[in-house]
Design a protein around this motif. Structure first.
Motif, short mmCIF file in Angstrom:
data_model
loop_
_atom_site.label_atom_id
_atom_site.label_comp_id
_atom_site.label_asym_id
_atom_site.label_seq_id
_atom_site.Cartn_x
_atom_site.Cartn_y
_atom_site.Cartn_z
N ALA A 51 0.83 -1.21 0.00
CA ALA A 51 0.00 0.00 0.00
C ALA A 51 0.86 1.26 0.00
N PHE A 52 1.94 1.26 0.80
CA PHE A 52 2.84 2.41 0.84
C PHE A 52 3.43 2.66 -0.55
N LEU A 53 4.00 1.61 -1.14
CA LEU A 53 4.66 1.75 -2.45
C LEU A 53 3.67 2.19 -3.53
N ASP A 54 2.49 1.60 -3.54
CA ASP A 54 1.50 1.96 -4.56
C ASP A 54 0.98 3.38 -4.38
N THR A 55 0.91 3.84 -3.14
CA THR A 55 0.42 5.19 -2.87
C THR A 55 1.45 6.26 -3.20
N TYR A 56 2.72 6.00 -2.85
CA TYR A 56 3.73 7.06 -2.92
C TYR A 56 4.83 6.86 -3.97
N CYS A 57 5.03 5.67 -4.47
CA CYS A 57 6.26 5.39 -5.22
C CYS A 57 6.07 4.94 -6.67
N THR A 58 5.11 4.08 -6.91
CA THR A 58 5.04 3.44 -8.23
C THR A 58 4.53 4.35 -9.34
N ARG A 59 4.14 5.56 -9.01
CA ARG A 59 3.76 6.50 -10.09
C ARG A 59 4.98 6.87 -10.93
N CYS A 60 6.19 6.64 -10.39
CA CYS A 60 7.43 6.85 -11.14
C CYS A 60 8.28 5.57 -11.17
N HIS A 61 8.40 4.93 -10.02
CA HIS A 61 9.24 3.74 -9.86
C HIS A 61 8.45 2.48 -10.18
N ALA A 73 13.11 8.63 -12.44
CA ALA A 73 13.42 7.42 -11.65
C ALA A 73 14.36 6.54 -12.45
N PRO A 74 15.47 6.11 -11.86
CA PRO A 74 16.42 5.28 -12.60
C PRO A 74 15.80 3.95 -13.03
N VAL A 75 16.14 3.51 -14.22
CA VAL A 75 15.68 2.22 -14.71
C VAL A 75 16.20 1.14 -13.77
N GLY A 76 15.35 0.19 -13.45
CA GLY A 76 15.73 -0.88 -12.54
C GLY A 76 15.36 -0.61 -11.09
N PHE A 77 15.00 0.60 -10.76
CA PHE A 77 14.52 0.95 -9.43
C PHE A 77 12.99 0.93 -9.50
N ASP A 78 12.45 -0.28 -9.56
CA ASP A 78 11.04 -0.51 -9.81
C ASP A 78 10.36 -1.06 -8.57
N ASP A 80 7.32 -1.70 -7.98
CA ASP A 80 6.22 -2.64 -8.17
C ASP A 80 6.74 -4.09 -8.12
N LEU A 81 8.05 -4.25 -8.10
CA LEU A 81 8.69 -5.57 -8.04
C LEU A 81 9.39 -5.71 -6.69
N ILE A 82 8.92 -6.62 -5.84
CA ILE A 82 9.47 -6.75 -4.49
C ILE A 82 10.96 -7.08 -4.50
N ALA A 83 11.42 -7.82 -5.50
CA ALA A 83 12.86 -8.13 -5.58
C ALA A 83 13.67 -6.85 -5.77
N SER A 84 13.16 -5.91 -6.53
CA SER A 84 13.85 -4.64 -6.74
C SER A 84 13.85 -3.82 -5.45
N VAL A 85 12.75 -3.83 -4.72
CA VAL A 85 12.68 -3.13 -3.43
C VAL A 85 13.75 -3.67 -2.50
N ARG A 86 13.82 -4.99 -2.40
CA ARG A 86 14.79 -5.61 -1.49
C ARG A 86 16.22 -5.32 -1.93
N ALA A 87 16.48 -5.32 -3.23
CA ALA A 87 17.83 -5.06 -3.74
C ALA A 87 18.27 -3.62 -3.51
N HIS A 88 17.31 -2.70 -3.42
CA HIS A 88 17.63 -1.28 -3.29
C HIS A 88 17.11 -0.68 -1.99
N ALA A 89 16.93 -1.53 -0.98
CA ALA A 89 16.34 -1.07 0.28
C ALA A 89 17.13 0.07 0.92
N GLU A 90 18.44 -0.03 0.91
CA GLU A 90 19.25 1.02 1.54
C GLU A 90 19.07 2.36 0.84
#
Length: 132
Positions: A51-61, A73-78, A80-90
């Motif tokens: 819900a957080f990501l869909d509300t605030y982030c995925t309009r670009c990421h 938004a840089p390509v690959g910083f997506d 909507d894909l949980i694997a991308s969130v985990r890879a770029h959490a920091e």
């Protein structure tokens, strides 16, 4: 004179010798890092993250957006894909999350709607716990 020499030595230690300050953590941790809490209700993708990501982030990421629709938004910083969130959490936390002292990072999102400070602290907690 000896006081001046002591101050100069302390200054040299802080500026020239890595790890020479008195504030080092015994565990080598970073004081700015939020830690994953133990006990209580754990934040998950289902009860918080999506819900957080869909509300605030995925309009670009989002992997479905390309070119100008990503608003820089840089390509690959997506997010909507949980694997991308985990890879770029920091990086996510540095831009939109919170710090151990309770302060928040407000670089993202670039426009409204924007999360509250409390939501940003929850984002940090979720990310440091591995975005389960």
């Amino acid at each position: 004179m000896s006081r001046l020499i002591g101050c100069m030595a302390a200054l040299a230690c802080l500026t020239l010798v890595p790890g020479c300050d008195d504030d080092d953590d015994d565990d080598g941790g970073n004081d700015d890092t939020v830690e994953c809490p133990t006990g209580g209700t754990q934040l998950t993708e289902q009860n918080f993250g999506r819900a957080f990501l869909d509300t605030y982030c995925t309009r670009c990421h989002s992997s479905t957006r390309t070119g100008a629709a990503r608003n820089g938004a840089p390509v690959g910083f997506d997010w909507d894909l949980i694997a991308s969130v985990r890879a770029h959490a920091e990086e996510m936390n540095e831009e939109a999350g919170a710090n151990a002292d309770g302060s928040v990072n407000t670089e993202m999102p670039l426009n409204d709607p924007r999360p509250s400070d409390a939501e940003r602290r929850q984002l940090s907690e979720w990310l440091v716990c591995g975005a389960p």
